[in-house]
Design a protein around this motif. Structure first.
Motif, PDB file in Angstrom:
ATOM      1  N   MET A  24       0.848  -1.194   0.000  1.00  0.00           N
ATOM      2  CA  MET A  24       0.000   0.000   0.000  1.00  0.00           C
ATOM      3  C   MET A  24       0.883   1.242   0.000  1.00  0.00           C
ATOM      4  O   MET A  24       1.947   1.271   0.604  1.00  0.00           O
ATOM      5  CB  MET A  24      -0.912  -0.011   1.230  1.00  0.00           C
ATOM      6  N   LYS A  25       0.452   2.272  -0.715  1.00  0.00           N
ATOM      7  CA  LYS A  25       1.206   3.513  -0.827  1.00  0.00           C
ATOM      8  C   LYS A  25       1.464   4.115   0.554  1.00  0.00           C
ATOM      9  O   LYS A  25       0.635   4.086   1.439  1.00  0.00           O
ATOM     10  CB  LYS A  25       0.410   4.496  -1.691  1.00  0.00           C
ATOM     11  N   GLU A  26       2.687   4.657   0.717  1.00  0.00           N
ATOM     12  CA  GLU A  26       3.052   5.300   1.968  1.00  0.00           C
ATOM     13  C   GLU A  26       2.130   6.489   2.241  1.00  0.00           C
ATOM     14  O   GLU A  26       1.836   7.289   1.347  1.00  0.00           O
ATOM     15  CB  GLU A  26       4.502   5.771   1.918  1.00  0.00           C
ATOM     16  N   VAL A  27       1.682   6.597   3.450  1.00  0.00           N
ATOM     17  CA  VAL A  27       0.804   7.699   3.818  1.00  0.00           C
ATOM     18  C   VAL A  27       1.351   8.371   5.072  1.00  0.00           C
ATOM     19  O   VAL A  27       2.172   7.810   5.794  1.00  0.00           O
ATOM     20  CB  VAL A  27      -0.643   7.204   4.099  1.00  0.00           C
ATOM     21  N   GLU A  28       0.871   9.576   5.313  1.00  0.00           N
ATOM     22  CA  GLU A  28       1.245  10.289   6.536  1.00  0.00           C
ATOM     23  C   GLU A  28       0.218   9.956   7.607  1.00  0.00           C
ATOM     24  O   GLU A  28      -0.927  10.417   7.562  1.00  0.00           O
ATOM     25  CB  GLU A  28       1.287  11.793   6.273  1.00  0.00           C
ATOM     26  N   PHE A  29       0.635   9.126   8.573  1.00  0.00           N
ATOM     27  CA  PHE A  29      -0.272   8.674   9.622  1.00  0.00           C
ATOM     28  C   PHE A  29       0.346   8.926  10.983  1.00  0.00           C
ATOM     29  O   PHE A  29       1.540   8.709  11.191  1.00  0.00           O
ATOM     30  CB  PHE A  29      -0.570   7.180   9.462  1.00  0.00           C
ATOM     31  N   ASN A  30      -0.492   9.377  11.925  1.00  0.00           N
ATOM     32  CA  ASN A  30      -0.052   9.616  13.299  1.00  0.00           C
ATOM     33  C   ASN A  30      -1.023   8.965  14.268  1.00  0.00           C
ATOM     34  O   ASN A  30      -2.237   8.963  14.054  1.00  0.00           O
ATOM     35  CB  ASN A  30       0.021  11.115  13.599  1.00  0.00           C
ATOM     36  N   ARG A  31      -0.464   8.430  15.320  1.00  0.00           N
ATOM     37  CA  ARG A  31      -1.262   7.807  16.390  1.00  0.00           C
ATOM     38  C   ARG A  31      -0.607   8.175  17.718  1.00  0.00           C
ATOM     39  O   ARG A  31       0.593   8.013  17.900  1.00  0.00           O
ATOM     40  CB  ARG A  31      -1.287   6.290  16.225  1.00  0.00           C
ATOM     41  N   GLN A  32      -1.434   8.668  18.656  1.00  0.00           N
ATOM     42  CA  GLN A  32      -0.875   9.085  19.941  1.00  0.00           C
ATOM     43  C   GLN A  32      -1.926   9.008  21.037  1.00  0.00           C
ATOM     44  O   GLN A  32      -3.105   9.292  20.794  1.00  0.00           O
ATOM     45  CB  GLN A  32      -0.337  10.515  19.834  1.00  0.00           C
TER      46      GLN A  32
END
Length: 398
Positions: A1-9
């Motif tokens: 899958m294409k790289e995406v900008e993801f954040n989890r906190q």
């Protein structure tokens, strides 16, 4: 899958924040509570769904008209849903209104009024909803198959029953809301064109409150029910069986099994039951997977004289899944990876998938889907054809 900008906190106030950045100027926002029907005992079954309806009747900041109008007036969509392990309040709108969408979703989970008159009106609405599910043969057999796959109270409808919903008092609703709707039990999720700093700023506006959710054991069973009903012309039948959960090693093998067996017009069941034999119009499968439960259902609608024949064909096709070839596996993998990519087109679909993965352990698993599907071995899929038991429900014309 294409790289995406993801954040989890996980923030200091206890809330879990998920964010996927996109370039298209649309954003989906949700405030979700990690509490749903699976945490309800039989006395209060349906209370999560009841609360989901009630919060839209007014908050400390907005009335029943203003809540939808503020989103829809910007060209947006606002909705909510209740599942077994989650109640989610979400909206989707042009990304320049992200802060508005965030504020409204937060308002709904923090400030509902639960006014008595509105509560009683909405109770009547939900009682009619329950009757609607009962009177719809397809909905009815889907509820019945769950009843025969699990013991009470989990096997009861998410919406509750006429009896349980009729007895839910305002005091009980307030008691549950105040004991569950806390930031440590919430996920704030956004998918779309905004910035991580903006998302964090909105998530930090939730007050720090900690509450504990008590789990209720989910126990499996198998059973069979055949009923008759006047006023229908078609027989409705469902076969159901337990499958690997989201946390199980074979969770992806279960998806491949489901796809080959009943995923679309090219699936084995569609070709065998409808195309070759003309025994039904609708035949479809659905894999319901979660952290604490999982089951496969196979539905078909046919004439009552052919119910046994369809059942035998379905069971035979399940058994024949033990003879899968590598070519079948490779084609199914490509199908599922393609479907996931198509589903990603909608930011609200991705938002819901991220929530589901977070409930299953970690939202980041969503981005490993292609890799995990490709790692599934042929034998892992074939083993799922060896059923340890199944449940069966049929609703026949009388």
């Amino acid at each position: 899958m294409k790289e995406v900008e993801f954040n989890r906190q996980r923030l200091d106030n206890g809330i879990t924040v998920l964010f996927e950045k996109r370039d298209i100027p649309v954003v989906a926002v949700s405030s979700a509570v990690k509490f749903g029907a699976q945490y309800e005992d039989f006395k209060i079954k349906g209370i999560s769904h009841f609360i989901e309806h009630l919060v839209f009747k007014g908050t400390k900041n907005r009335d029943v008209v203003e809540i939808p109008r503020e989103i829809e007036g910007k060209g947006g969509i606002i909705n909510a849903f209740t599942g077994e392990e989650i109640t989610c309040y979400w909206n989707k709108l042009p990304s320049k209104y992200f802060n508005l969408g965030a504020d409204i979703s937060r308002d709904l989970v923090l400030n509902p009024l639960f006014e008595k008159e509105a509560l009683e009106r909405e109770r009547k609405v939900i009682l009619e909803e329950i009757k609607m599910y009962h009177d719809n043969p397809l909905s009815y057999v889907m509820e019945k198959i769950k009843e025969n796959l699990y013991n009470s109270p989990f096997n009861m409808s998410v919406a509750g029953t006429l009896e349980t919903v009729s007895k839910l008092s305002r005091e009980k609703v307030l008691e549950l809301f105040n004991s569950i709707y806390s930031t440590n039990n919430m996920i704030f999720c956004a998918v779309g064109k905004t910035d991580w700093e903006e998302v964090l700023a909105e998530a930090n506006k939730f007050p720090k409150v900690n509450k504990k959710i008590n789990s209720i054991p989910i126990t499996n069973k198998n059973g069979e029910v055949i009923e008759k009903r006047k006023g229908i012309d078609q027989a409705h039948e469902v076969i159901g069986f337990h499958m690997p959960k989201l946390t199980d090693k074979n969770r992806y093998a279960a998806e491949i099994f489901d796809s080959i067996l009943g995923g679309g017009m090219s699936s084995r069941l569609f070709q065998e039951v409808r195309e070759k034999r003309g025994l039904c119009y609708a035949i479809k499968t659905n894999l319901e997977q979660s952290r604490d439960y999982s089951y496969e259902i196979i539905y078909s609608g046919t004439v009552k004289e052919k119910v046994d024949e369809v059942k035998k064909i379905v069971l035979k096709e399940i058994k024949k899944m033990s003879d899968l070839k590598q070519k079948d596996l490779d084609e199914a993998k490509e199908t599922l990876i393609g479907l996931k990519q198509i589903n990603r087109e909608k930011c609200d679909s991705t938002m819901i998938d991220l929530l589901q993965e977070e409930l299953g352990g970690n939202a980041e698993n969503y981005y490993d889907y292609e890799s995990c599907i490709n790692k599934v071995k042929l034998e892992e899929v074939k083993k799922l054809s060896d059923l340890k038991g199944y449940s069966f429900v049929a609703l026949l014309p009388d």
